[in-house]
Design a protein around this motif. Sequence first.
Motif, short mmCIF file in Angstrom:
data_model
loop_
_atom_site.label_atom_id
_atom_site.label_comp_id
_atom_site.label_asym_id
_atom_site.label_seq_id
_atom_site.Cartn_x
_atom_site.Cartn_y
_atom_site.Cartn_z
N ASN A 176 0.83 -1.14 0.05
CA ASN A 176 0.02 0.11 -0.26
C ASN A 176 0.89 1.36 -0.06
O ASN A 176 0.53 2.38 -0.53
N ALA A 177 1.91 1.25 0.84
CA ALA A 177 2.74 2.27 0.98
C ALA A 177 3.36 2.58 -0.54
O ALA A 177 3.50 3.73 -0.92
N VAL A 178 3.93 1.66 -1.28
CA VAL A 178 4.54 1.84 -2.34
C VAL A 178 3.42 2.34 -3.51
O VAL A 178 3.83 3.05 -4.58
N ASP A 179 2.53 1.84 -3.31
CA ASP A 179 1.29 2.34 -4.16
C ASP A 179 0.94 3.90 -3.99
O ASP A 179 0.71 4.63 -5.11
N PHE A 180 1.12 4.25 -2.79
CA PHE A 180 1.13 5.81 -2.47
C PHE A 180 2.17 6.45 -3.17
O PHE A 180 1.94 7.67 -3.91
N LEU A 181 3.40 5.90 -3.18
CA LEU A 181 4.60 6.69 -4.05
C LEU A 181 4.23 6.60 -5.35
O LEU A 181 4.55 7.64 -6.02
N LEU A 182 3.74 5.58 -5.80
CA LEU A 182 3.39 5.39 -7.46
C LEU A 182 2.48 6.70 -7.77
O LEU A 182 2.41 7.31 -8.81
N LYS A 183 1.34 6.58 -7.03
CA LYS A 183 0.10 7.36 -7.53
C LYS A 183 0.30 8.85 -6.85
O LYS A 183 -0.36 9.72 -7.92
N GLU A 184 0.91 9.05 -6.06
CA GLU A 184 1.01 10.50 -5.49
C GLU A 184 2.17 11.13 -5.34
O GLU A 184 2.40 12.31 -5.11
N LYS A 185 3.18 10.47 -5.41
CA LYS A 185 4.69 10.91 -5.20
C LYS A 185 5.79 10.84 -6.28
O LYS A 185 6.90 11.20 -6.20
#
Length: 421
Positions: free
Chosen positions: A175-184
């Motif tokens: 989930n944390a990596v998904d956040f980096l991909l989608k928003e960072k």
Amino acid sequence: MTHRRQAVRGLAAALAALVALTAAGCSSKAKTGDGKQTDAGGVKTGQGVTDKTIALGALTDMTGVYATLGKSVTQAQQLYVKQVNAAGGICGRQLELTVRDHGYDPQKALAAYTELEPKVVGYTQFIGSPFVAAVKPKVDGKDKGLVLPQAWSASLLGSPYIRVLGATYDVETINAVDFLLKEKGLKSGDKLGHVYFEGDYGENALKGSKYAAEKAGLTVVEQKIKPTDNDMSAQVSALKQAGVKAVVISAGPRQAASLVGVAAATGLKVPVVGNNSAFAPQLLGTQAGPALEKMYSFASPSLPIGADTPTAKKLVADYQAAYPGDSLDNGIVAGWTAAGVFGEALKKACADKDLTREGVDKALLSLKAHDAGFGMTHDLGDPKAPSSRESVIIQPDKSVPGGMRTVRQPFVAEAAKTYTP
């Protein structure tokens, strides 16, 4: 690297030897309360339960790597016990919580477990995935006392007695990596740094980052550390040289603060995201505070303590009244949630007229939609699965209550939906 592998093997051997000695010592004498009894109300009782009390244990870290969070978890659970007892207790009995501080030391942790095991019906907390994993064979085999660990390693899944509340570290990291991909701004072809503790916690999180990286076309640059490593200068230098575009950290709050602070000072200004154990708002008062607010975020199995929910607001008011001057952090949420889950299991066991360890374990399995009031619903019906796959992404912010604000509401990454912990 050879030295570290030897150290890991040495720790594993030491833990195994201690558990074996513990088992041998316990097998030679009868435990208090082994024989099941029935009270005047027809309720069966066993270890840790008398006609007046229900004894619970808390194996915590108030002096080691997780001292700040351990204190908050413990005080929240003591507050829960105080409030339950003031309201009449559970099943006509007062709760008694015995706390032991192991300081994140394996020998102290296992000694504390051995001491309390004959005296309690179960544990509202046990900090440290490696320590919980070490006693797992005893819990599953003979002891059968319910353990709600403040640990989220997938290695703890599968036991009907050790129940992980929230996403396991691997799922949380996906989930944390998904956040980096989608928003960072992280994208396919990029390098992703991962700094992680050796042992169950860090290596389980690494499985998640590697799985997410494979799905997204990323390359993971690994940096393994020990819980005693507090200066992340060497790790930052290696990640900077490798050209990483973002970093995941699966360690403690001190390591996260050092990583972010050193990265900011040396020009590695990339987004850093941590697991739920890798932040304490007290860090905002350190030199790393400004960098944490700008560069750092972390995944959590619940909304933060400052969330705009009735449960959160009441807990904040009650906690501040009980512990004036103490800061607010998510350890309070974690401790309160675990104590509440244990309390609900006891209430159900009472209704079923069975307060033995087996009765409490069975009652927990019936909690399939437990709402702790912090944005997540927990399904405790399947021992092979975490109670939730959702994560919240939180960013440090000293201007809000608790020093944390939500930047992404509860979600499950697509990659996490099909992943098997």
